[in-house]
Each structure stands twice: as structure tokens, then as C-alpha cells.
Design a protein around this motif. Structure first.
Motif, PDB file in Angstrom:
ATOM      1  N   UNK A  67       6.059   6.008   3.762  1.00 29.31           N
ATOM      2  CA  UNK A  67       5.617   4.686   3.317  1.00 29.31           C
ATOM      3  C   UNK A  67       4.095   4.646   3.223  1.00 29.31           C
ATOM      4  N   UNK A  68       3.435   5.217   4.227  1.00 28.80           N
ATOM      5  CA  UNK A  68       1.973   5.255   4.207  1.00 28.80           C
ATOM      6  C   UNK A  68       1.472   6.078   3.021  1.00 28.80           C
ATOM      7  N   UNK A  69       2.126   7.209   2.760  1.00 29.23           N
ATOM      8  CA  UNK A  69       1.762   8.047   1.622  1.00 29.23           C
ATOM      9  C   UNK A  69       1.876   7.269   0.321  1.00 29.23           C
ATOM     10  N   UNK A  70       2.974   6.544   0.191  1.00 30.80           N
ATOM     11  CA  UNK A  70       3.235   5.775  -1.023  1.00 30.80           C
ATOM     12  C   UNK A  70       2.213   4.652  -1.203  1.00 30.80           C
ATOM     13  N   UNK A  71       1.918   3.921  -0.139  1.00 32.84           N
ATOM     14  CA  UNK A  71       0.954   2.825  -0.252  1.00 32.84           C
ATOM     15  C   UNK A  71      -0.438   3.351  -0.601  1.00 32.84           C
ATOM     16  N   UNK A  72      -0.815   4.470  -0.019  1.00 26.76           N
ATOM     17  CA  UNK A  72      -2.132   5.039  -0.326  1.00 26.76           C
ATOM     18  C   UNK A  72      -2.217   5.457  -1.797  1.00 26.76           C
ATOM     19  N   UNK A  73      -1.120   6.026  -2.306  1.00 24.25           N
ATOM     20  CA  UNK A  73      -1.138   6.529  -3.669  1.00 24.25           C
ATOM     21  C   UNK A  73      -1.039   5.416  -4.718  1.00 24.25           C
ATOM     22  N   UNK A  74      -0.347   4.325  -4.384  1.00 30.42           N
ATOM     23  CA  UNK A  74      -0.048   3.303  -5.400  1.00 30.42           C
ATOM     24  C   UNK A  74      -0.658   1.941  -5.076  1.00 30.42           C
ATOM     25  N   UNK A  75      -1.647   1.921  -4.176  1.00 31.95           N
ATOM     26  CA  UNK A  75      -2.190   0.636  -3.738  1.00 31.95           C
ATOM     27  C   UNK A  75      -2.664  -0.224  -4.918  1.00 31.95           C
ATOM     28  N   UNK A  76      -3.235   0.402  -5.930  1.00 35.17           N
ATOM     29  CA  UNK A  76      -3.773  -0.369  -7.059  1.00 35.17           C
ATOM     30  C   UNK A  76      -2.704  -0.648  -8.113  1.00 35.17           C
ATOM     31  N   UNK A  77      -1.927   0.366  -8.467  1.00 35.07           N
ATOM     32  CA  UNK A  77      -0.929   0.191  -9.529  1.00 35.07           C
ATOM     33  C   UNK A  77       0.164  -0.783  -9.135  1.00 35.07           C
ATOM     34  N   UNK A  78       0.549  -0.797  -7.864  1.00 32.43           N
ATOM     35  CA  UNK A  78       1.586  -1.713  -7.398  1.00 32.43           C
ATOM     36  C   UNK A  78       1.013  -2.982  -6.774  1.00 32.43           C
ATOM     37  N   UNK A  79      -0.282  -2.958  -6.461  1.00 33.58           N
ATOM     38  CA  UNK A  79      -0.905  -4.129  -5.849  1.00 33.58           C
ATOM     39  C   UNK A  79      -0.276  -4.472  -4.519  1.00 33.58           C
ATOM     40  N   UNK A  80      -0.014  -3.450  -3.693  1.00 30.08           N
ATOM     41  CA  UNK A  80       0.670  -3.697  -2.429  1.00 30.08           C
ATOM     42  C   UNK A  80       0.260  -2.670  -1.374  1.00 30.08           C
ATOM     43  N   UNK A  81      -0.245  -3.160  -0.264  1.00 30.73           N
ATOM     44  CA  UNK A  81      -0.502  -2.323   0.910  1.00 30.73           C
ATOM     45  C   UNK A  81      -0.803  -3.232   2.088  1.00 30.73           C
TER      46      UNK A  81
END
Length: 370
Positions: A67-81
Motif C-alpha cells: 500500500x505504501x509503495x502504491x501511494x508513493x508511486x501514484x500520489x499525484x495521478x490518483x490524488x490519494x495518500x
């Protein structure tokens, strides 16, 4: 859970299982892993108003590291962290920065929460137990750090808030973390109590006065204990523990409703958790004929948790109670509990809430014999 497309999230998390990442295997439950933290150019530069701490659950069964890996990678494209993700047996992973707005629960929540915490979901009861300790401790300590009340989901606009509270009172459609907590036997009431008062009050950690650190004069201590079989009678008492049917109190695959414990030296206090009542008061005596003051439990109510604490007489080598249990719903003993908190991950209580306790082993020593 943070606001994003759930199907997209599930697919991405599944893929993350196969993404190689750097992970510090020596991280402990009290250490924050910063391997997945966003840098200062990525996180929001907006400071928060420190009014709420937000409790999330991820809504997917995947390791916290993923989950941490995913949030770091997609923080901007998904607008979620969020700031922290807890899981993997009580580990903490940081993504966002404390005191700066994260993107976890809508504009009002993000602006008012210096800390938002996701709880990763697991099917493992033992892993959940460690995760829950860390999750609650981090929620509570974060609230105290920022001068925020530790009340959970109160009507006030300050305190620790679940994502469900944000949905009901501000905006959104998420209901976490309650369904996940309930799947492991944690009610809203218990969660609120644990966060508000800490584990020393909730029954999940005795939090005793520290015992002396230097051995001086060790005495042999024997513990005698017995369980009452629900709807039947008191079972024969057991002294210390051993192998075979005489090595534990209880009857396999049976339900029990009362317990007494006594020692031949020093003193011991104990209490039980029942499915019907939660944690019952501490008991310091042992008399099976006195079901009010001499035994823990209520006749007819199912025991699913046991907690105890041994006090060593002054001037002697400090000793403690080491104890463990099984339940009717799983094979093998659960983790060993040590009353002064020296066995990481299992110092809360013996048992698994929601599952009848069917056998119990105890011994008093300055080390575990299990």
C-alpha cells in the motif's frame, strides 16, 4: 480508506506484490519506515489546522508495504495518500508528512488532520493483533502530540475520527475502519475505549510498574488454576503446566465461563474477557465457591480472553506470569504472553476475542519455558 477508484486500487495493489522495493527488515513496531515517504517537493505545502486524527482501513487484503509503495508511486495521478500506513505485524510506513495536508478524506478532513493513518487488512489473527496495538497507539499518541482529544467519533469537531464519521458529518461514502475491525472481533466501543484510554485501561496491556532489573534472590513459585466448564462443573485444578491432558486447564473444543488462579508465593491478579460483557474486574483471590470475589467470570458467559499479572515480593529475583491459550476455532497455542511486556506482539492477553477459550497454560518464572 482514501478517496480513489476502488477497482483501480485493487488491481494496482495486486500488481504491487510483484514490484521489487527496498525494505528494512529490521524495522520494529515502534519504528517508522521512511522508505516510501514522499519528498518535500511532492507533499502538499499547506499546513493543517490540528483538530482531528483520522482512522482509515485500506479495504483491500494486501501488505502495508504494498500500500505504501502504491501511494508513493501514484500520489499525484490518483490524488490519494496519507501520512502513515500500519500493518505487516505492527510496522509503520510513512508516506505523507505530519502537519501538512494529505489527500485522504476530502478537503475539510485533509485541512484539519495533521495525521491520517491507514490500517492494512490481513486474514491473520496474530498479525492483526500486532497491527491493532500499533494502530491504536499511533492514533492515540498522535492526538496527544497535537493537543487533540482522544475521544473517538464524538459529536465535537475535534478528536480522533473514523472515515465513517467524516462521511456521516462532512462528505464522502467510506465507512472504514469498522467493518474490518469487527471481522477480528473489535467492536466500535472497544476501539473507542482503547484509543481514549490506552491499553493499560482497556485490558489489552497491564502496563505495570517496572520490575527491578537485577536478580537477587529467586524463589520457586507454583501456580494452581482451574476453569469451569460452561453448563457443567469446575474442572480439576492444574499446577504449573506440562504435556498431555493434565498439562493445561480446560477441555479441548469446550466452552468455559469461570477461572480461578492462585500462587504459593507472592501474589497474582487476573481477569477475563467474555463475549457477552467485555473485560470484567480484576480478581485477587482464588476460591471456586466464591464466584464474586474468588473467581473471574460470570456463570453462563463465554470466556474468550484472559489477562494476569504476578507481583514478586520485594528483594527477590523478579518473576512474571507466562501464559498462553488455545481457542475452539483454531489448532495450536496462540502466542505466549508475558505480564511485563517482554514478548513482542503477545503481551496483551491470552485468547482471541470472539473465539471461546478452550485451554490455558501458566507458569511463573523469570524466563519463558514454552
Amino acid at each position: 480508506m482514501t478517496k480513489l477508484n476502488k477497482l483501480k486500487w485493487v488491481v494496482a495493489i495486486a500488481a504491487a506484490f510483484f514490484v521489487g522495493t527496498t525494505f528494512n527488515s529490521k524495522v520494529s513496531a515502534a519504528t517508522v519506515n521512511n522508505d516510501y515517504a514522499l519528498n518535500s517537493n511532492q507533499v502538499s505545502s499547506l499546513r493543517t489546522s490540528n483538530n482531528v486524527i483520522i482512522a482509515h482501513a485500506t479495504a483491500v487484503y494486501a501488505p502495508a508495504k504494498n500500500v505504501a509503495t502504491y501511494e508513493k508511486r501514484t500520489w499525484y495521478s490518483n490524488g490519494a495518500y496519507v501520512q502513515y500506513i500500519v500493518g505487516d505485524g505492527g510496522k509503520i510506513y510513512r508516506v505523507g508528512a505530519e502537519g501538512y495536508q494529505a489527500w485522504g478524506a476530502g478537503s475539510w478532513a485533509n485541512a484539519n488532520a495533521p495525521v491520517q493513518i491507514e490500517l492494512a487488512q490481513t486474514y491473520s489473527s496474530s498479525e492483526f493483533k500486532q497491527d491493532y496495538i500499533t494502530y491504536v497507539t499511533l492514533l492515540r499518541s498522535s492526538a496527544i502530540k497535537y493537543g487533540i482529544p482522544t475521544d473517538v467519533d464524538s459529536s465535537a469537531w475535534r478528536g480522533v475520527k473514523s472515515h465513517l464519521w467524516i462521511t456521516n458529518n462532512v462528505w464522502g461514502d467510506h465507512t472504514d475502519p469498522y467493518a474490518y475491525l469487527a471481522s477480528h472481533g473489535i467492536t466500535k466501543a472497544q476501539f473507542a475505549h482503547d484509543v481514549k484510554y490506552g491499553f493499560s485501561s482497556s485490558g489489552n496491556n497491564v502496563n505495570p510498574t517496572p520490575k527491578p532489573s537485577k536478580p537477587t534472590n529467586k524463589k520457586a513459585v507454583h501456580v494452581t488454576y482451574a476453569l469451569h466448564q460452561k453448563g457443567k462443573k469446575w474442572l480439576n485444578p492444574v499446577k504449573d503446566f506440562g504435556s498431555g491432558s493434565n498439562g493445561f486447564a480446560g477441555v479441548p473444543n469446550s466452552v468455559h465461563d469461570m477461572l480461578y488462579i492462585k500462587v504459593n508465593h507472592g501474589s497474582i491478579k487476573y481477569r477475563v474477557h467474555t463475549k457477552e460483557d467485555g473485560w470484567l474486574p480484576w480478581v485477587k483471590k482464588a476460591n471456586k465457591n466464591d464466584t464474586v470475589n474468588g473467581a473471574a467470570g460470570i456463570k453462563g458467559h463465554t470466556i474468550d480472553g484472559v489477562q494476569m499479572y504476578y507481583t514478586t515480593p520485594s528483594g527477590e529475583t523478579y518473576q512474571q506470569s507466562y501464559y498462553r491459550s488455545q481457542t475452539t476455532q483454531r489448532t495450536g497455542y496462540l502466542g505466549t504472553c508475558a505480564d511485563n511486556g517482554s514478548v513482542a506482539g503477545y503481551d496483551n492477553f491470552a485468547g482471541m476475542l470472539g473465539e471461546p477459550l478452550d485451554r490455558l497454560q501458566i507458569h511463573i518464572n523469570n524466563y519463558s519455558k514454552y
